[in-house]
Motif scaffolding. Structure first.
Motif, PDB file in Angstrom:
ATOM      1  N   GLN A  67       0.832  -1.213   0.000  1.00  0.00           N
ATOM      2  CA  GLN A  67       0.000   0.000   0.000  1.00  0.00           C
ATOM      3  C   GLN A  67       0.864   1.260   0.000  1.00  0.00           C
ATOM      4  O   GLN A  67       0.540   2.240  -0.668  1.00  0.00           O
ATOM      5  CB  GLN A  67      -0.932   0.010   1.216  1.00  0.00           C
ATOM      6  N   LEU A  96       2.015   1.555  -3.668  1.00  0.00           N
ATOM      7  CA  LEU A  96       0.957   1.818  -4.642  1.00  0.00           C
ATOM      8  C   LEU A  96       0.290   3.184  -4.463  1.00  0.00           C
ATOM      9  O   LEU A  96      -0.089   3.811  -5.460  1.00  0.00           O
ATOM     10  CB  LEU A  96      -0.105   0.716  -4.595  1.00  0.00           C
ATOM     11  N   ILE A 109      -4.711  -1.204  -6.128  1.00  0.00           N
ATOM     12  CA  ILE A 109      -4.650  -0.717  -4.748  1.00  0.00           C
ATOM     13  C   ILE A 109      -5.906  -1.098  -3.972  1.00  0.00           C
ATOM     14  O   ILE A 109      -5.846  -1.349  -2.770  1.00  0.00           O
ATOM     15  CB  ILE A 109      -4.365   0.800  -4.686  1.00  0.00           C
TER      16      ILE A 109
END
Length: 168
Positions: free
Chosen positions: A30, A33, A75
Motif C-alpha cells: 500500500q 501503490l 490498490i
C-alpha cells in the motif's frame, strides 16, 4: 483524546491491530501503490485537462485514464487484503468505514469510464468529464486516507498529541 461531546475517541488501531499492520507485507504494498497512483493521477489529470482545453491528445488521455484505473484496481484489491490482515474483514472495518464507502464511488466512476470507453457510449468530451468526476472522487478519497494516516501518526506519538492539544 476526547471526541466531540467529551466522549473518548476510539484509537484508529488497537495495539493488536497496530502489530498486525506493522507485520503485514500488504502495508508496504500500500505504501508503494498509493504514491504511484497519485503520480499516475497527476499525469493523467494534466492529459485530460489538455484534451478538454485543446481537443488534442485524446488517445494519450484515454490511455492514462485506463492506467490510472488499473492502478486503482490494484490498490483496492491489495487494500482489502491489507484490511483483512489488520482488522479481520476485507472491507468496511469500522476504522475505515467512510473511506471504504467513498472508495466504492471512486471504483464505480472509474469502472463507468472503462465501460463508456469500451462501448463508445460517450464522445471524447463526455469521457474526459466522466474521468474528471472519477478524479474528483479519488481526490476526496485520497484526502480521507491522508487524514487517517495523520491521525494514526498522532496516536502513535503522544508527545505530538500533547503539543498539538496544548497549541489550541
Amino acid at each position: 483524546m476526547p471526541a466531540r461531546g467529551g466522549q473518548p475517541r476510539r484509537p484508529l488501531y488497537s495495539p493488536a491491530e497496530r502489530a498486525r499492520r506493522d507485520a503485514s507485507a500488504w502495508t508496504l504494498v500500500q505504501g508503494i501503490l498509493a504514491p504511484l497512483q497519485f503520480l499516475v493521477f497527476l499525469v493523467s489529470l494534466g492529459l485530460v485537462l489538455r484534451t478538454l482545453a485543446t481537443g488534442e491528445g485524446a488517445s494519450a488521455a484515454n490511455a492514462s485514464i485506463v492506467v490510472k484505473t488499473l492502478v486503482l484496481y490494484a490498490i483496492m484489491v491489495t487494500g482489502s487484503i491489507w484490511e483483512k490482515d489488520v482488522f479481520g474483514r476485507y472491507l468496511f472495518a469500522p476504522a475505515f468505514y467512510w473511506e471504504d464507502m467513498v472508495s466504492m464511488l471512486v471504483l464505480a466512476l472509474h469502472t463507468a469510464y472503462l465501460v463508456a470507453l469500451a462501448t463508445g457510449a460517450l464522445d471524447t468530451a463526455g469521457l474526459m468529464l466522466l474521468a474528471l468526476a472519477a478524479y474528483a472522487s479519488y481526490a476526496v478519497n485520497a484526502a480521507q486516507f491522508l487524514l487517517k494516516l495523520r491521525a494514526a501518526r498522532l496516536q502513535a506519538s503522544p508527545h505530538v498529541v500533547l503539543f498539538t492539544e496544548g497549541a489550541r
